[in-house]
Scaffold this motif. Structure first.
Motif, short mmCIF file in Angstrom:
data_model
loop_
_atom_site.label_atom_id
_atom_site.label_comp_id
_atom_site.label_asym_id
_atom_site.label_seq_id
_atom_site.Cartn_x
_atom_site.Cartn_y
_atom_site.Cartn_z
N PRO A 1 35.40 27.48 54.86
CA PRO A 1 35.91 28.81 55.21
C PRO A 1 36.45 29.51 53.98
O PRO A 1 37.09 28.91 53.12
N GLY A 2 36.17 30.77 53.87
CA GLY A 2 36.67 31.54 52.74
C GLY A 2 35.70 31.64 51.58
O GLY A 2 35.85 32.52 50.73
N TRP A 3 34.70 30.75 51.54
CA TRP A 3 33.78 30.79 50.40
C TRP A 3 32.98 32.08 50.38
O TRP A 3 32.77 32.66 49.31
N ARG A 4 32.55 32.56 51.54
CA ARG A 4 31.75 33.79 51.57
C ARG A 4 32.53 34.96 50.98
O ARG A 4 31.99 35.76 50.19
N SER A 5 33.83 35.04 51.31
CA SER A 5 34.66 36.12 50.77
C SER A 5 34.85 35.98 49.27
O SER A 5 34.77 36.95 48.52
N LEU A 6 35.10 34.73 48.82
CA LEU A 6 35.28 34.52 47.38
C LEU A 6 33.97 34.81 46.63
O LEU A 6 33.99 35.39 45.54
N ARG A 7 32.85 34.42 47.22
CA ARG A 7 31.55 34.69 46.60
C ARG A 7 31.35 36.18 46.37
O ARG A 7 30.90 36.61 45.31
N ARG A 8 31.70 36.97 47.39
CA ARG A 8 31.57 38.43 47.26
C ARG A 8 32.46 38.96 46.14
O ARG A 8 32.05 39.81 45.34
N LEU A 9 33.68 38.42 46.05
CA LEU A 9 34.61 38.86 45.01
C LEU A 9 34.09 38.50 43.62
O LEU A 9 34.22 39.30 42.67
N ASP B 1 35.02 47.29 41.52
CA ASP B 1 33.85 46.46 41.22
C ASP B 1 33.63 46.59 39.71
O ASP B 1 33.29 47.66 39.21
N PHE B 2 33.85 45.50 38.98
CA PHE B 2 33.87 45.57 37.52
C PHE B 2 32.52 45.27 36.86
O PHE B 2 32.38 45.42 35.65
N LEU B 3 31.54 44.79 37.64
CA LEU B 3 30.31 44.29 37.03
C LEU B 3 29.14 45.25 37.20
O LEU B 3 28.98 45.90 38.24
N ASN B 4 28.29 45.32 36.16
CA ASN B 4 27.06 46.08 36.25
C ASN B 4 25.96 45.20 36.82
O ASN B 4 26.17 44.01 37.09
N ALA B 5 24.77 45.75 36.98
CA ALA B 5 23.68 45.02 37.64
C ALA B 5 23.31 43.74 36.88
O ALA B 5 23.06 42.69 37.49
N ARG B 6 23.26 43.81 35.54
CA ARG B 6 22.90 42.62 34.75
C ARG B 6 23.94 41.52 34.92
O ARG B 6 23.59 40.33 35.09
N GLU B 7 25.21 41.90 34.90
CA GLU B 7 26.29 40.92 35.05
C GLU B 7 26.29 40.29 36.44
O GLU B 7 26.52 39.09 36.60
N LYS B 8 26.02 41.14 37.46
CA LYS B 8 25.97 40.60 38.82
C LYS B 8 24.85 39.57 38.95
O LYS B 8 25.00 38.52 39.61
N LYS B 9 23.74 39.82 38.29
CA LYS B 9 22.62 38.89 38.33
C LYS B 9 23.00 37.57 37.66
O LYS B 9 22.66 36.48 38.16
N GLU B 10 23.73 37.68 36.54
CA GLU B 10 24.16 36.46 35.83
C GLU B 10 25.14 35.66 36.67
O GLU B 10 25.05 34.43 36.77
N ILE C 1 26.33 31.09 40.46
CA ILE C 1 26.77 30.68 41.81
C ILE C 1 25.70 29.82 42.47
O ILE C 1 25.98 28.77 43.06
N LYS C 2 24.42 30.24 42.36
CA LYS C 2 23.33 29.49 42.98
C LYS C 2 23.20 28.10 42.37
O LYS C 2 22.94 27.12 43.07
N GLU C 3 23.41 28.01 41.06
CA GLU C 3 23.36 26.70 40.39
C GLU C 3 24.44 25.78 40.95
O GLU C 3 24.19 24.60 41.24
N ALA C 4 25.66 26.34 41.07
CA ALA C 4 26.78 25.53 41.58
C ALA C 4 26.54 25.11 43.02
O ALA C 4 26.80 23.97 43.41
N GLU C 5 26.04 26.04 43.85
CA GLU C 5 25.78 25.73 45.26
C GLU C 5 24.70 24.67 45.40
O GLU C 5 24.79 23.80 46.28
N ALA C 6 23.68 24.74 44.55
CA ALA C 6 22.59 23.76 44.62
C ALA C 6 23.07 22.38 44.20
O ALA C 6 22.64 21.36 44.75
#
Length: 513
Positions: A71-79, A43-52, A57-62
């Motif tokens: 199918p597969g989006w949930r796994s890619l989102r987690r990655l 896991d390469f990201l810190n808390a600030r980066e994860k928030k960014e 992601i939310k912008e793109a989904e909206a």
């Protein structure tokens, strides 16, 4: 650096001071598998980066909710929230764009990608890792060419960040030859490629004089390369002809006959080989020839033998060049032959007669894909007489070549059967298969999509990946635009094409980035 049969996690650990990395993989499915494997350990990201990342992601989904529900989006989102991603042609454009956006924002540290990602000049990395240097080229597995390797390896090294870029190859012990051979001084030359399609021939006949057509066929890049090589071969063959004459002048008159001691010695060696191979008939014939020849004394047999061997070497090379020259000459002639063959085919089918264009020829002139097949489908009345959904099913299969494991729900439509018969008749009439590429497999997808199915339902009907389904419909929409232009004067066909296009160009298929 060679990394032998180690996991992605171990590779990343070994090069963690040389991230971000583009991890090149020559299989779509494997990009996803390797990304999931790495995601279990890193896991390469810190808390600030994860928030960014989460915000992007939310912008793109909206903005495009349908693109991020497959199918597969949930796994890619987690990655993505771990700074890991995969990128290949099977993803929908908005998903690929999101990955690219996150990478450009330096929020992804490892991207598993296919070679198409290397074409992106805006996506450099500190390192490039090759999962393998063997790829499937559509016919067989082969080693990467030098230019392919350096196109991908060239992504390593970011201007202003890295003093040098690093490239790593994971070596399979079964194929130790797969590395250590790439040479930036031996980049393969670019080869010209001239495709003589029905549209090429129709356009030349419609808009060019005979002199301009001749110039077009003679002065394209492919022909330039062929003629240049042909000229060089001709010069080398002429030089070798002179060299052969010089060597022959230094040999005695008995050279090449069994009266020459050198030839007799060579013939006796041949006798031994024939005995070992049990070729008694050939052996007896050669034995008689040796017995009938009266040997002559040679006062300079060493010189004669050296000249004789040199002559054989030069003659062998001479024959090799002659064969290549003949092959090049045939390729030069094939350009004109192919043009005449396609022109004659168009005359036979009633598209043109000399410079005179008939209705089919005028229609096909506006098409740029499977011109003959699409024209015959249109002139059969199928597109106008069938239900719009049926017509959509027909056109979805134009130029679709299914993979070995491609599966879709089978649709039993009379319109698809009629299309199959049209194609079959064209093949019987001598139309080359490359001008009749069509499959009924995408038909069920287009039929369902036209009738309001969701993109998720399409994916459940097929083994195709989202990006492949997207490409099928984008090609069909472009083909419908071509048909609209080609059908000038046929209001019914124009309106039918527009209606189908409007129904197909919606939701996920309308996405463009």
């Amino acid at each position: 650096m060679e990394l032998t049969e180690v996991s992605c996690s171990e590779i990343v650990e070994a090069i963690q001071d040389k991230l971000p990395v583009l991890f090149f993989v020559f299989s779509r499915g494997r990009t996803e598998v390797l990304a999931q494997d790495l995601g279990r350990d890193w896991d390469f990201l810190n808390a600030r980066e994860k928030k960014e990342v989460g915000g992007k992601i939310k912008e793109a989904e909206a903005e495009q909710p349908g693109a991020f529900s497959g199918p597969g989006w949930r796994s890619l989102r987690r990655l993505l929230l771990q700074g890991i991603a995969y990128h290949h042609a099977g993803l929908l454009p908005p998903v690929k764009y999101l990955v690219e956006n996150l990478y450009a924002s330096r929020l992804l540290w490892v991207v598993f990608c296919t070679e198409t990602f290397a074409a992106g000049v805006n996506f450099p990395a500190a390192s490039a890792v090759f999962d393998s240097t063997r790829k499937w080229d559509g016919h067989d597995f082969r080693i990467l060419q030098n230019r392919e390797f350096f196109q991908m390896a060239g992504r390593a090294g970011r201007r202003g960040f890295d003093r040098i870029g690093h490239a790593f190859i994971r070596v399979d012990s079964r194929f130790p030859e797969q590395t250590g051979f790439f040479d930036d001084k031996a980049i393969e030359p670019v080869s010209g490629r001239l495709v003589i399609s029905p549209n090429t021939v129709l356009s030349l006949l419609r808009y060019k004089t005979d002199e301009e057509i001749d110039r077009f066929l003679n002065e394209n890049f492919k022909m330039y390369q062929l003629k240049k090589r042909q000229g060089l071969l001709k010069e080398e063959i002429e030089a070798l002809t002179g060299r052969i004459s010089e060597i022959e002048a230094g040999l005695c008159s008995e050279n090449g006959t069994l009266t020459c001691p050198v030839e007799r010695a060579r013939a006796r060696k041949q006798l031994k080989r024939l005995r070992w191979k049990n070729k008694n008939r050939e052996k007896d014939l050669l034995q008689k020839q040796i017995a009938l020849a009266t040997p002559k004394k040679c006062f300079n047999s060493k010189k004669c033998m050296a000249l004789s061997e040199r002559l054989r070497e030069v003659q062998t090379y001479y024959q090799t060049l002659r064969q290549e020259y003949a092959a090049i000459t045939q390729q030069v002639e094939s350009v004109f032959t192919e043009y005449r063959e396609v022109r004659d085919l168009l005359e036979k089918l009633g598209y043109v007669k000399g410079r005179e264009f008939f209705a089919r020829g005028i229609f096909a002139l506006e098409l740029h894909v499977q011109e003959i097949l699409v024209t015959e489908i249109a002139f059969s009345g199928l597109l106008e007489d069938s239900e719009p959904a049926d017509a959509a099913a027909i056109l979805a299969g134009i130029e679709f070549i299914p993979g070995k494991n491609t599966r879709t729900d089978i649709l039993d439509l009379p319109a698809l059967q009629q299309t199959y018969l049209i194609r079959h008749e064209l093949l019987k009439m001598g139309v080359p298969e490359r001008f009749c590429i069509w499959s009924n497999l995408p038909g069920s997808l287009a039929y369902a999509w036209y009738n309001g199915a969701t993109f998720t339902e399409l994916m459940e009907m097929s083994s195709l990946q989202p990006g492949d389904i997207f490409s099928i419909f984008r090609r069909e929409i472009d083909l419908l635009r071509q048909i609209e232009r080609a059908a000038a004067g046929n209001t019914a066909l124009i309106e039918r094409a527009q209606a189908i296009r409007g129904q197909l160009d919606r939701d996920e298929i309308a996405l463009s980035f």
